[in-house]
Enzyme design. Structure first.
Site, short mmCIF file in Angstrom:
data_model
loop_
_atom_site.label_atom_id
_atom_site.label_comp_id
_atom_site.label_asym_id
_atom_site.label_seq_id
_atom_site.Cartn_x
_atom_site.Cartn_y
_atom_site.Cartn_z
N GLY A 1 37.54 26.08 33.84
CA GLY A 1 37.55 26.61 35.07
C GLY A 1 36.43 27.36 35.46
N GLN B 1 29.62 33.37 38.61
CA GLN B 1 29.92 33.34 36.73
C GLN B 1 28.43 32.59 35.91
OE1 GLN B 1 34.39 31.73 36.23
NE2 GLN B 1 33.85 32.90 35.14
N CYS C 1 38.53 35.54 30.71
CA CYS C 1 37.24 35.46 31.62
C CYS C 1 35.93 34.87 30.64
CB CYS C 1 37.48 35.63 32.76
SG CYS C 1 36.30 35.49 33.73
N LEU C 2 35.87 33.32 31.39
CA LEU C 2 34.48 33.91 30.32
C LEU C 2 33.59 34.33 30.36
CD1 LEU C 2 34.24 29.97 31.30
CD2 LEU C 2 34.64 30.82 29.32
N HIS D 1 42.37 32.34 39.97
CA HIS D 1 41.34 33.14 39.24
C HIS D 1 39.70 33.16 39.37
CE1 HIS D 1 39.98 34.90 35.16
NE2 HIS D 1 38.68 33.94 35.31
N GLU D 2 39.60 31.86 39.68
CA GLU D 2 38.63 31.12 39.92
C GLU D 2 37.53 31.49 41.82
OE1 GLU D 2 36.54 30.65 38.44
OE2 GLU D 2 37.79 30.03 36.37
N HIS E 1 37.62 35.06 42.16
CA HIS E 1 35.48 35.22 41.34
C HIS E 1 34.56 34.83 42.69
CE1 HIS E 1 35.18 35.92 37.33
NE2 HIS E 1 35.74 34.83 37.24
#
Length: 174
Positions: free
Chosen positions: A46, A51, A89-90, A131-132, A135
């Site tokens: 995702g 991000q 998380c990235l 999660h996304e 963000h």
């Protein structure tokens, strides 16, 4: 398509809420394609626009079997159940913690053509959506852990930073 660099914890763009997309233009569609390419390049499942430095309410998700889908102006309209599981998380490579989330969600959004979509998700996919979408609201997963754990994570980041190996240390970075 272009691979966009993923912004890391500490970058102010990660804390700013994304702006609503008024119209899905060819430029927006190209950005969504670039986000998909960037997500897969980083071995993610995702990726939210902030991000990669884009302050818009859009995200991409791998819905399984290598099928990615774009969601523009997504919102969770229904949540059920409760589950605690590990997240990464990235934007915080190598950092993982237990996070409580809804077990299933219903998401409404527009697709990459501007058409309305409604998606029910449970399990890992529900976690990815939550999660996304966090963000898109300037919220990181470490904001959802208890204060002691969050402080430990922040101290570790200050002390060690992020290494190149950290990004691939575990699967399921969101």
């Amino acid at each position: 398509m272009a691979i966009l660099p993923v912004r890391l914890y500490g970058d102010p763009v990660l804390r700013r809420p994304g702006k609503r997309v008024d119209q899905v233009t060819p430029e927006i569609a190209k950005l969504l394609d670039d986000m998909v390419e960037s997500m897969y390049d980083q071995l993610g499942i995702g990726l939210a626009a902030p991000q990669v430095g884009i302050e818009l309410r859009m995200l991409v998700v791998d819905e399984g079997r290598g099928v990615a889908r774009a969601y523009v102006n997504p919102r969770i309209v229904e949540e059920t159940g409760f589950v605690v599981d590990e997240e990464g998380c990235l934007s915080l490579p190598g950092i993982f913690a237990e996070v409580a989330r809804a077990e299933s969600v219903v998401v409404e959004a527009e697709d990459r053509t501007g058409a309305p979509i409604r998606r029910q998700a449970s399990g890992l996919l529900a976690r990815v959506f939550q999660h996304e979408i966090d963000h898109l609201d300037g919220i990181l997963f470490i904001d959802r852990v208890d204060r002691v754990t969050r402080d430990q994570i922040k101290r570790r980041i200050r002390r060690e930073g992020f290494s190149e190996e950290a990004a691939t240390a575990r699967a399921f970075a969101l």
